[in-house]
Enzyme design. Structure first.
Site: not given
Length: 160
Positions: A41, A64, A68, A137
């Site tokens: 992380d 990411d 939602k 990417t």
């Protein structure tokens, strides 16, 4: 990026083990010795493993988007992350983010613009043009194939 600038050390951090292996393989095949990979992380790396003012730049490419609404709290570019990143970036260092998810780009711009330790490099306070040094990417290519627009955000850590 490492091949184009062999005098700059690149520290890549990711939780995705196959991506780490791919990067290390590319570095080895290209004879690059300026690439290091941290497994895990990025927040832990910044908080526990790096000294204050030790980074010349920070790049967050296609994190990411957690699309939602109930997951937005998991997005990396948040005020708390920026406060931590500012302590590890040297004054004047560049924070460069890129995303192809329009709502996340809007949130990134809003959060970065409100962060007291950062200043937008764009005189109009908006998005930056895609710099030539940012590689294309796989995630960016997938987004472009879907018709997404990629937004770059370039902010510097304030010097005072």
């Amino acid at each position: 990026m490492a091949a184009a600038d062999p005098g700059t050390g690149i520290l890549a951090c990711d939780v995705h083990t196959p991506g780490q292996g791919n990067l290390l393989g590319l570095a080895e095949r290209n004879g690059l010795n300026n690439v290091r990979v941290a497994n895990g992380d990025a927040i832990i790396l910044l908080r526990e493993m790096l000294e204050p003012d030790s980074l010349a730049g920070l790049r967050v490419f296609f994190p990411d988007p957690w699309p939602k609404k109930r997951h937005h709290k998991r997005r990396l570019i948040q005020p708390e992350f920026l406060a931590l990143a500012a302590t590890r970036l040297a004054p004047g260092a560049l924070l460069h983010c890129a995303t192809d998810w329009e709502p996340y780009a809007e949130q990134m711009l809003e959060v970065l613009s409100a962060a007291p330790d950062f200043e937008n490099t764009q005189p109009d306070g908006g998005y930056a043009p895609r710099p030539e040094f940012r590689p294309l990417t796989r995630f960016e290519g997938q987004g472009l194939d879907k018709g997404h627009v990629v937004h770059d955000l370039m902010f510097t850590r304030r010097t005072a």
